[in-house]
Enzyme design. Sequence first.
Site, mmCIF file in Angstrom:
data_model
loop_
_atom_site.group_PDB
_atom_site.id
_atom_site.type_symbol
_atom_site.label_atom_id
_atom_site.label_comp_id
_atom_site.label_asym_id
_atom_site.label_seq_id
_atom_site.Cartn_x
_atom_site.Cartn_y
_atom_site.Cartn_z
ATOM 1 N N GLY A 128 -5.901 -8.477 1.561
ATOM 2 C CA GLY A 128 -6.968 -7.969 2.080
ATOM 3 C C GLY A 128 -8.094 -8.636 0.405
ATOM 4 O O GLY A 128 -9.403 -7.884 0.860
ATOM 5 N N SER A 136 -4.074 -12.543 3.080
ATOM 6 C CA SER A 136 -5.449 -13.027 3.639
ATOM 7 C C SER A 136 -5.171 -14.341 4.729
ATOM 8 O O SER A 136 -5.730 -15.910 4.416
ATOM 9 C CB SER A 136 -6.109 -13.104 3.006
ATOM 10 O OG SER A 136 -6.556 -12.170 1.696
ATOM 11 N N GLU A 158 0.962 -0.803 -0.158
ATOM 12 C CA GLU A 158 0.280 0.242 0.318
ATOM 13 C C GLU A 158 0.900 1.310 0.115
ATOM 14 O O GLU A 158 0.414 2.554 -0.632
ATOM 15 C CB GLU A 158 -1.165 -0.089 0.912
ATOM 16 C CG GLU A 158 -2.105 -1.092 1.012
ATOM 17 C CD GLU A 158 -2.527 -1.715 1.987
ATOM 18 O OE1 GLU A 158 -2.345 -1.327 3.098
ATOM 19 O OE2 GLU A 158 -3.253 -2.768 2.141
HETATM 20 C C1 PEP Z 1 -1.661 -6.688 4.559
HETATM 21 O O1 PEP Z 1 -1.771 -5.965 5.036
HETATM 22 O O2 PEP Z 1 -0.274 -6.760 5.233
HETATM 23 C C2 PEP Z 1 -2.099 -7.542 4.767
HETATM 24 C C3 PEP Z 1 -1.343 -8.962 5.217
HETATM 25 O O3 PEP Z 1 -3.209 -7.502 4.911
HETATM 26 P P1 PEP Z 1 -4.420 -8.679 4.973
HETATM 27 O O4 PEP Z 1 -4.359 -10.174 6.201
HETATM 28 O O5 PEP Z 1 -5.393 -8.074 5.350
HETATM 29 O O6 PEP Z 1 -4.658 -9.493 3.479
#
Ligand code: PEP
Length: 258
Positions: free
Chosen positions: A175, A215, A99
């Site tokens: 995510g 995830s 991000e």
């Molecule tokens: C992250 O943003 O580092 C991440 C792994 O998010 P999520 O577990 O929600 O996929």
Amino acid sequence: MSSRTPLIAGNWKMNKTPSEGAELARALAAQVGTESAVQIVLCPPFTALASVSQAVDGTHLAVGAQNMHDKASGAFTGEVSAAMLRGLHVSHVILGHSERRSIFGEDDAFINRKVLAALEASLKPILCVGELLSEREAGRTNEVVRVQVEKGLAGVPAGKAEQVVIAYEPVWAIGTGKTATPAMAQEVHAFIRGLLSAQFGAETAGRIRILYGGSMKPDNADALLAEHDIDGGLIGGASLEAKGFIELVRSASRSLGG
Ligand code: PEP
């Protein structure tokens, strides 16, 4: 089973006020605050670092930040330095999250300067790398990950390499509820370990933790953590509730028995 201590890190992203963060940290400390077989790192937003640090004081839980600037001080509005984080008892810092790369335009050179500055300040960087879906579909996963690892770790002294944690996070899995299969993740983790071995030697590479992120949830964690080169997880969504996060810590603990 490997000799590396598993690490479970919660990336809270832009969630939790200082009081909400302290409440979650206290709930976690009550359940897993004495856990010593798994290293646990909570990464709240900057504004909750102080309250979370206070809430976990005296426990085994560690606190990480989600970003930092590479300079020590100066005219960098909105940024924080490594020393400022150290002043809040922060031990880890997530760097190069996808991000930050995609929304805030951070490139490998900037991320590398932050990695070096973090190590200089005795902060442990959690360097995130990972490919986009289009890159995977084009067969470019290894190439993309290689460039991110090599550029991200350029100039890291061998003596400090063990302080570094790598997080392999396929961007298409973050995510989205889509997870890399354990075999897909293991393949990239083994590739990353090979890159670390080429830069730092096999012995040091064997001691560096490589986390999976994307995830990861209680129902898929056991299978991922059973893989030889998957040493823990960087957890986004599932780190925001105590129950799910604690289950992930338990998974990591179980993986030591396998
Ligand atoms: C992250 O943003 O580092 C991440 C792994 O998010 P999520 O577990 O929600 O996929």
